[in-house]
Design a protein around this motif. Structure first.
Motif, PDB file in Angstrom:
ATOM      1  N   THR B 168      53.744 -20.535  22.392  1.00  0.00           N
ATOM      2  CA  THR B 168      54.683 -19.585  22.982  1.00  0.00           C
ATOM      3  C   THR B 168      56.054 -20.223  23.149  1.00  0.00           C
ATOM      4  N   ASP B 172      58.199 -15.282  24.783  1.00  0.00           N
ATOM      5  CA  ASP B 172      57.980 -14.766  23.429  1.00  0.00           C
ATOM      6  C   ASP B 172      56.820 -15.460  22.743  1.00  0.00           C
ATOM      7  N   SER B 212      56.196 -10.071  16.638  1.00  0.00           N
ATOM      8  CA  SER B 212      56.253 -10.923  17.819  1.00  0.00           C
ATOM      9  C   SER B 212      56.387 -10.100  19.093  1.00  0.00           C
ATOM     10  N   THR B 214      57.547  -9.799  23.117  1.00  0.00           N
ATOM     11  CA  THR B 214      58.401 -10.313  24.178  1.00  0.00           C
ATOM     12  C   THR B 214      57.876  -9.801  25.507  1.00  0.00           C
TER      13      THR B 214
END
Lengths: 240, 240
Positions: B168, B172, B212, B214
DNA sequence: CGAAGGGTTGATCAATTTCAATCGCGGTGG
DNA sequence: CCACCGCGATTGAAATTGATCAACCCTTCG
């Protein structure tokens, strides 16, 4: 009465007379538990391994909103949580769903037995793999099967598991689970379970009453469930 | 680049330099797999243990009606099916969901290593117990959580698992899963996943885009999920 | 440039939950 | 012995969640 733990393991591996003596000695001092009695609670420090000799247990978890989910049923012969001492605390609870007779085996005792009895070690690891397969099958059921399919599938599973330890009587077997418990296991409401059971009864597939199930038409039940027994791995004798 | 298998096990037990050398030797010859490539299919004879070094795999099963259910994600450092050779055949398939680099370790090789390296043995058993806890958590999610809670819960889990192996970057992390794959894992339709993700984005909890995630507001996400990390057993160092 | 595979959105439909009421049974206290 | 109580089972009706059907868009890739 046969020792169900021995009976179950001997369905997975060949046991010698010595192995059987050791297993019987390890489970010689069981305790009795009343229905609804918690044996282990979430957050407890981990302890010994449990071996069910009679009756049924379940693993479960209560959610913040008060609902309950059962993640597994343990029936006679089933052991839980080999090596559990490696973890610091329990992430779920274990309760008797029906009056049960349960032996506890400490980790060191178990380790000694597994070192001295390679067949037992193989059997324990095999049983653990099968249990994992059962958990995966539950995930599949919850994710992709309709409520009728789900109920039918669970009954198929429990029937076969009961049969391999000699707890069935032709198409009948004792299923000491209330509709509420079934609901908690299948992620449904008791009301809906009731309607589904009625549907299965009217379809002539199976009937549940007063703590026992009658499989009326096994083929029909299997077809409704889309049941494939491969995940129970019941043909193990021929492997290396 | 660090060996994620070593990294994961050293989060569970203390490893000596010798242990690390053995682990690196065992995973020295990985193979690469493209996304969507099956590594193992349901019905295959059981084989070696897999160790994921890079990329993601999933365990899944296709039902008679053509739907798919994913039962587990395997990320770097995860190993699958210790002792699997005890079973005759696989009851599910394993596929790369993203390009992956995977080592295979034969059962005998693994057994030798575990005999010679008790720390590794402890680590492997611990990892297996944690994986079982994860499966139980999935059952709980599928059974008793709403779709929003379910999505939020999975993201919390994957985020923490990714963090313990150093994947990580603050809030994110790379999540190489299409909405279709998420749907198959959570027992929902892709359409509904999409709406839930929108809801979580509008709520200011998290956002997923182009592979990805967030985490916008971790507290909010945890609250929505009702997430309790205890089942990941991340504080193990102090045990015996 | 065209095709394919995801992602996004709206409208409608179906399965399951929720709410509410009734019934039946076993156990308990009077 | 009997009325009462509590829990589980059963049924109906209304509400809700999530699925299904149907477009359309966007990006990637050959």
């Amino acid at each position: 009465m046969a020792n169900r733990f021995v009976q179950k393991l001997s369905g997975l591996v060949d046991l010698t007379a010595r192995d059987i003596v050791a297993l019987e000695a390890a489970t010689a001092r069981p305790r009795n538990y009343a229905a609804r009695k918690d044996l282990i609670r979430e957050g407890d420090e981990t302890g010994a391994m449990l071996v069910v000799l009679e009756g049924w247990l379940c693993r479960y978890k209560i959610l913040p909103n008060g609902t309950r989910q059962i993640m597994a049923f343990l029936m006679p012969g089933d052991a839980c949580d080999l090596h559990i001492k490696l973890l610091a605390e329990m992430d779920h609870s274990i309760q008797a769903v029906a009056p049960a007779r349960v032996a506890t085996v400490s980790r060191t005792e178990m380790q000694t037995m597994m070192q001295d009895h390679p067949n037992i070690a193989r059997g324990m690891y095999t049983a653990q793999l099968v249990d994992e397969g059962i958990m995966r099958a539950w995930i599949v059921s919850m994710g992709r099967r309709s409520s009728v399919e789900r109920v039918a599938h669970l009954i198929c599973e429990l029937y076969l598991r009961a049969r391999t330890i000699g707890l069935t009587d032709d198409g009948d077997f004792a299923l000491p689970l209330s509709q509420i418990v079934l609901a908690d296991a299948l992620g449904m409401t008791p009301v809906h379970i009731n309607r589904v059971l009625k549907e299965l009864r009217l379809a002539g597939a199976m009937a549940l009453s007063r703590g026992s199930v009658t499989i009326i038409d096994a083929g029909k039940l299997v077809a409704i469930a889309g049941f494939d027994e491969n995940y129970l791995h019941r043909r193990l004798r021929q492997m290396t």
